[in-house]
Design an enzyme around this catalytic site. Structure first.
Site, PDB file in Angstrom:
ATOM      1  N   ARG A  12      -7.538  13.992  12.672  1.00  0.00           N
ATOM      2  CA  ARG A  12      -8.072  14.924  13.677  1.00  0.00           C
ATOM      3  C   ARG A  12      -7.085  16.028  14.044  1.00  0.00           C
ATOM      4  O   ARG A  12      -7.474  17.078  14.495  1.00  0.00           O
ATOM      5  CB  ARG A  12      -8.531  14.180  14.928  1.00  0.00           C
ATOM      6  CG  ARG A  12      -7.404  13.606  15.741  1.00  0.00           C
ATOM      7  CD  ARG A  12      -7.889  13.089  17.071  1.00  0.00           C
ATOM      8  NE  ARG A  12      -8.668  11.878  16.929  1.00  0.00           N
ATOM      9  CZ  ARG A  12      -8.860  11.009  17.925  1.00  0.00           C
ATOM     10  NH1 ARG A  12      -8.354  11.277  19.117  1.00  0.00           N
ATOM     11  NH2 ARG A  12      -9.541   9.910  17.752  1.00  0.00           N
ATOM     12  N   HIS A  13      -5.787  15.763  13.894  1.00  0.00           N
ATOM     13  CA  HIS A  13      -4.817  16.838  14.187  1.00  0.00           C
ATOM     14  C   HIS A  13      -3.806  16.995  13.046  1.00  0.00           C
ATOM     15  O   HIS A  13      -3.921  17.918  12.249  1.00  0.00           O
ATOM     16  CB  HIS A  13      -4.160  16.689  15.569  1.00  0.00           C
ATOM     17  CG  HIS A  13      -3.765  15.296  15.989  1.00  0.00           C
ATOM     18  ND1 HIS A  13      -2.991  14.471  15.220  1.00  0.00           N
ATOM     19  CD2 HIS A  13      -4.037  14.613  17.131  1.00  0.00           C
ATOM     20  CE1 HIS A  13      -2.797  13.337  15.868  1.00  0.00           C
ATOM     21  NE2 HIS A  13      -3.428  13.373  17.022  1.00  0.00           N
ATOM     22  N   GLU A  59       4.549   8.333  13.496  1.00  0.00           N
ATOM     23  CA  GLU A  59       3.646   7.412  14.205  1.00  0.00           C
ATOM     24  C   GLU A  59       2.461   7.123  13.319  1.00  0.00           C
ATOM     25  O   GLU A  59       1.836   8.058  12.792  1.00  0.00           O
ATOM     26  CB  GLU A  59       3.132   8.095  15.473  1.00  0.00           C
ATOM     27  CG  GLU A  59       3.802   7.637  16.724  1.00  0.00           C
ATOM     28  CD  GLU A  59       3.247   8.353  17.926  1.00  0.00           C
ATOM     29  OE1 GLU A  59       4.074   8.751  18.746  1.00  0.00           O
ATOM     30  OE2 GLU A  59       2.026   8.539  18.038  1.00  0.00           O
ATOM     31  N   HIS A  70       4.237   8.313  26.530  1.00  0.00           N
ATOM     32  CA  HIS A  70       2.830   8.531  26.869  1.00  0.00           C
ATOM     33  C   HIS A  70       2.681   8.977  28.313  1.00  0.00           C
ATOM     34  O   HIS A  70       3.019   8.251  29.234  1.00  0.00           O
ATOM     35  CB  HIS A  70       1.945   7.311  26.618  1.00  0.00           C
ATOM     36  CG  HIS A  70       0.640   7.739  26.015  1.00  0.00           C
ATOM     37  ND1 HIS A  70      -0.345   8.326  26.760  1.00  0.00           N
ATOM     38  CD2 HIS A  70       0.208   7.731  24.734  1.00  0.00           C
ATOM     39  CE1 HIS A  70      -1.342   8.638  25.959  1.00  0.00           C
ATOM     40  NE2 HIS A  70      -1.038   8.309  24.730  1.00  0.00           N
ATOM     41  N   GLY A  71       2.195  10.200  28.462  1.00  0.00           N
ATOM     42  CA  GLY A  71       1.887  10.731  29.785  1.00  0.00           C
ATOM     43  C   GLY A  71       3.102  11.133  30.604  1.00  0.00           C
ATOM     44  O   GLY A  71       2.975  11.447  31.788  1.00  0.00           O
ATOM     45  N   HIS A 111       1.845  12.049  14.519  1.00  0.00           N
ATOM     46  CA  HIS A 111       0.975  10.885  14.303  1.00  0.00           C
ATOM     47  C   HIS A 111      -0.104  11.299  13.304  1.00  0.00           C
ATOM     48  O   HIS A 111      -0.938  12.149  13.611  1.00  0.00           O
ATOM     49  CB  HIS A 111       0.352  10.482  15.654  1.00  0.00           C
ATOM     50  CG  HIS A 111      -0.554   9.301  15.587  1.00  0.00           C
ATOM     51  ND1 HIS A 111      -1.200   8.807  16.700  1.00  0.00           N
ATOM     52  CD2 HIS A 111      -0.948   8.507  14.559  1.00  0.00           C
ATOM     53  CE1 HIS A 111      -1.941   7.757  16.365  1.00  0.00           C
ATOM     54  NE2 HIS A 111      -1.815   7.574  15.063  1.00  0.00           N
ATOM     55  N   ASN A 130       6.564  15.369  20.496  1.00  0.00           N
ATOM     56  CA  ASN A 130       5.372  15.142  19.682  1.00  0.00           C
ATOM     57  C   ASN A 130       4.634  16.477  19.528  1.00  0.00           C
ATOM     58  O   ASN A 130       4.250  17.088  20.532  1.00  0.00           O
ATOM     59  CB  ASN A 130       4.498  14.103  20.404  1.00  0.00           C
ATOM     60  CG  ASN A 130       3.256  13.765  19.629  1.00  0.00           C
ATOM     61  OD1 ASN A 130       2.594  14.640  19.099  1.00  0.00           O
ATOM     62  ND2 ASN A 130       2.920  12.492  19.577  1.00  0.00           N
ATOM     63  N   GLU A 181       8.599   0.938  21.770  1.00  0.00           N
ATOM     64  CA  GLU A 181       8.298   2.085  22.637  1.00  0.00           C
ATOM     65  C   GLU A 181       7.337   1.561  23.697  1.00  0.00           C
ATOM     66  O   GLU A 181       6.214   1.153  23.383  1.00  0.00           O
ATOM     67  CB  GLU A 181       7.665   3.233  21.864  1.00  0.00           C
ATOM     68  CG  GLU A 181       7.357   4.420  22.789  1.00  0.00           C
ATOM     69  CD  GLU A 181       6.763   5.628  22.066  1.00  0.00           C
ATOM     70  OE1 GLU A 181       7.172   5.908  20.912  1.00  0.00           O
ATOM     71  OE2 GLU A 181       5.887   6.278  22.654  1.00  0.00           O
ATOM     72  N   THR A 212      -3.982   7.727  22.140  1.00  0.00           N
ATOM     73  CA  THR A 212      -3.657   6.301  22.062  1.00  0.00           C
ATOM     74  C   THR A 212      -3.780   5.707  23.468  1.00  0.00           C
ATOM     75  O   THR A 212      -3.101   6.151  24.391  1.00  0.00           O
ATOM     76  CB  THR A 212      -2.223   6.117  21.526  1.00  0.00           C
ATOM     77  OG1 THR A 212      -2.055   6.988  20.408  1.00  0.00           O
ATOM     78  CG2 THR A 212      -1.981   4.694  21.110  1.00  0.00           C
ATOM     79  N   HIS A 272      -0.195  18.122  19.295  1.00  0.00           N
ATOM     80  CA  HIS A 272      -1.068  19.003  20.086  1.00  0.00           C
ATOM     81  C   HIS A 272      -1.155  20.408  19.482  1.00  0.00           C
ATOM     82  O   HIS A 272      -2.151  21.100  19.657  1.00  0.00           O
ATOM     83  CB  HIS A 272      -0.570  19.061  21.527  1.00  0.00           C
ATOM     84  CG  HIS A 272      -0.412  17.686  22.116  1.00  0.00           C
ATOM     85  ND1 HIS A 272      -1.460  16.973  22.613  1.00  0.00           N
ATOM     86  CD2 HIS A 272       0.673  16.882  22.208  1.00  0.00           C
ATOM     87  CE1 HIS A 272      -1.020  15.787  23.027  1.00  0.00           C
ATOM     88  NE2 HIS A 272       0.269  15.707  22.782  1.00  0.00           N
ATOM     89  N   GLY A 314       4.817  14.721  24.417  1.00  0.00           N
ATOM     90  CA  GLY A 314       4.063  15.760  23.718  1.00  0.00           C
ATOM     91  C   GLY A 314       3.289  16.657  24.666  1.00  0.00           C
ATOM     92  O   GLY A 314       3.623  17.822  24.858  1.00  0.00           O
ATOM     93  N   HIS A 315       2.275  16.070  25.294  1.00  0.00           N
ATOM     94  CA  HIS A 315       1.296  16.872  26.022  1.00  0.00           C
ATOM     95  C   HIS A 315       1.914  17.786  27.092  1.00  0.00           C
ATOM     96  O   HIS A 315       1.612  18.983  27.129  1.00  0.00           O
ATOM     97  CB  HIS A 315       0.242  15.943  26.664  1.00  0.00           C
ATOM     98  CG  HIS A 315      -0.856  16.686  27.328  1.00  0.00           C
ATOM     99  ND1 HIS A 315      -1.973  17.121  26.655  1.00  0.00           N
ATOM    100  CD2 HIS A 315      -0.995  17.110  28.601  1.00  0.00           C
ATOM    101  CE1 HIS A 315      -2.752  17.765  27.491  1.00  0.00           C
ATOM    102  NE2 HIS A 315      -2.190  17.768  28.683  1.00  0.00           N
ATOM    103  N   ARG A 360      -3.269  10.427  11.965  1.00  0.00           N
ATOM    104  CA  ARG A 360      -4.365   9.505  12.275  1.00  0.00           C
ATOM    105  C   ARG A 360      -5.266   9.349  11.063  1.00  0.00           C
ATOM    106  O   ARG A 360      -5.396  10.267  10.243  1.00  0.00           O
ATOM    107  CB  ARG A 360      -5.176  10.018  13.470  1.00  0.00           C
ATOM    108  CG  ARG A 360      -4.394  10.043  14.762  1.00  0.00           C
ATOM    109  CD  ARG A 360      -5.277  10.445  15.914  1.00  0.00           C
ATOM    110  NE  ARG A 360      -6.103   9.354  16.354  1.00  0.00           N
ATOM    111  CZ  ARG A 360      -5.898   8.642  17.468  1.00  0.00           C
ATOM    112  NH1 ARG A 360      -4.907   8.933  18.273  1.00  0.00           N
ATOM    113  NH2 ARG A 360      -6.691   7.650  17.780  1.00  0.00           N
TER     114      ARG A 360
HETATM  115  N1  PXP Z   1       3.981   7.842  22.150  1.00  0.00           N
HETATM  116  C1  PXP Z   1       2.858   7.497  21.477  1.00  0.00           C
HETATM  117  C2  PXP Z   1       2.859   6.219  20.718  1.00  0.00           C
HETATM  118  C3  PXP Z   1       1.726   8.332  21.468  1.00  0.00           C
HETATM  119  O1  PXP Z   1       0.631   7.970  20.779  1.00  0.00           O
HETATM  120  C4  PXP Z   1       1.792   9.561  22.165  1.00  0.00           C
HETATM  121  C5  PXP Z   1       0.605  10.468  22.165  1.00  0.00           C
HETATM  122  O2  PXP Z   1       0.380  11.019  20.947  1.00  0.00           O
HETATM  123  C6  PXP Z   1       2.978   9.873  22.848  1.00  0.00           C
HETATM  124  C7  PXP Z   1       4.042   8.990  22.842  1.00  0.00           C
HETATM  125  C8  PXP Z   1       3.129  11.160  23.602  1.00  0.00           C
HETATM  126  O3  PXP Z   1       2.260  11.161  24.694  1.00  0.00           O
HETATM  127  P1  PXP Z   1       1.998  12.482  25.497  1.00  0.00           P
HETATM  128  O4  PXP Z   1       1.364  13.451  24.560  1.00  0.00           O
HETATM  129  O5  PXP Z   1       1.096  12.039  26.603  1.00  0.00           O
HETATM  130  O6  PXP Z   1       3.334  12.970  25.989  1.00  0.00           O
END
Ligand code: PXP
Length: 241
Positions: A49-50, A70, A191-192, A43, A7, A151, A101, A10, A213-214, A45
Site C-alpha cells: 500500500r505504500h 519492518e 508507534h504514535g 515497512h 519511518n 520494539e 499496525t 508516509h 514516522g507520522h 506490506r
Molecule cells: N514501529 C512500528 C512497528 C510501526 O509499524 C510504525 C508505523 O508504521 C511505527 C513504529 C511508527 O509509528 P508512527 O508512524 O505512528 O510514528
C-alpha cells in the site's frame, strides 16, 4: 543518547495516492539522514500500500546510517531480507484491513516457529527485533525466541485521551522496558510518538531507539523534513535519557 530512526512509509503513501514517482521516500530518507536521523525504517506490506519493492532495493544501496526493515514473518519477506541484508529486521503483525499496525506481534505459543524463522536472518548477520506489546508473557516469549531487540508498542499510550488512562499505559510500558532489559533484551519504542508525548520517557534509562514516522512527516508538511527531523533530534538530545 537514544537514536532516532525515522519511518518514511508516509512519504510513499502520498506517492501511491497517484501511483506516480513523487514524493520519493528514498529522497526523504537521505534528507532525514542529513538532518540527523540515525536510522531509516520502511515497512514493505504484503499489499504494497505504500513502500514498494523498488524502495527496499534502492534504500539498501543508498542507506548511509542503518536500515531497519519492518516486515511480516512470511517466506516472501524472509527472502527479501536475506537478499538485501538490512541492519535490522523488525517483525510486525499485519492485517490487510488495518489503517496502521494496530498491536504487537503475538509471540506466545509461536516461540519455536519464530526462532526457526529468524535463524537464517541471524546467520546472515542481520539483527532482529520483535514489535510487541508491553505484556510480560510477550516479553518472555521474545526472550525465548532469541531476538536481540524488542520494539515496545507505544500506540495505546499515544492514543489514550485522558491522563489517567495515559498514565496507566505509560506504567505498563515502563514496566515492560525494565522487564525486557532484565532479560538482556535491548529496547526500542515506537508507534504514535510525537514531539510532546516522547517527553514522558525522558527519565527512563536504557532506551536504544525511537521509531517515529507520522508526527515527523506531519510536521514536515508545514516546516520541511530538515526542520522536522532536527526538532525531534533536539528534543531527544536535550530532554531524553
Ligand atoms: N514501529 C512500528 C512497528 C510501526 O509499524 C510504525 C508505523 O508504521 C511505527 C513504529 C511508527 O509509528 P508512527 O508512524 O505512528 O510514528
Amino acid at each position: 543518547m537514544p537514536l532516532l530512526c525515522v519511518n518514511v512509509d508516509h512519504v510513499a503513501t502520498i506517492r501511491q495516492a497517484r501511483l506516480g514517482i513523487e514524493p520519493d521516500p528514498i529522497v526523504a530518507a537521505a534528507m532525514c539522514e542529513q538532518a540527523g536521523a540515525t536510522g531509516i525504517i520502511m515497512h514493505l506490506r504484503e499489499d504494497r500500500r505504500h513502500i514498494q519493492d523498488r524502495d527496499i532495493n534502492l534504500i539498501a544501496q543508498t542507506i548511509q546510517t542503518k536500515f531497519n526493515f519492518e516486515m511480516a514473518a512470511t517466506e516472501e519477506m524472509q527472502a527479501f531480507a536475506l537478499k538485501i541484508t538490512p541492519a535490522t529486521v523488525c517483525l510486525v503483525p499485519e492485517k490487510r484491513a488495518e489503517l496502521t499496525t494496530e498491536g504487537g506481534l503475538n509471540c506466545v505459543g509461536h516461540e519455536e516457529k519464530l526462532k526457526k524463522y529468524l535463524a537464517p536472518i541471524h546467520e546472515s548477520g542481520i539483527r532482529s527485533s520483535l514489535f510487541i506489546d508491553a505484556d510480560p508473557a510477550q516479553i518472555k516469549a521474545a526472550h525465548k525466541i532469541g531476538a536481540e531487540y524488542v520494539e515496545i508498542h507505544t500506540g495505546h499510550f499515544a492514543d489514550a485521551k485522558k491522563r489517567p488512562e495515559q498514565k496507566n499505559e505509560l506504567k505498563k510500558i515502563i514496566d515492560g522496558i525494565k522487564r525486557s532489559q532484565d532479560l538482556g533484551l535491548k529496547v526500542n519504542l515506537g508507534h504514535g510518538l510525537n514531539y510532546t508525548n516522547i517527553l514522558d520517557f525522558a527519565d527512563v534509562p536504557g532506551i536504544c531507539e525511537y521509531s517515529i514516522g507520522h508526527s515527523i512527516m506531519a510536521r514536515a508538511i508545514f516546516l520541511g523534513i530538515d526542520r522536522a527531523v532536527k526538532d525531534m533530534v533536539e528534543i531527544i538530545r536535550t530532554f531524553v535519557n
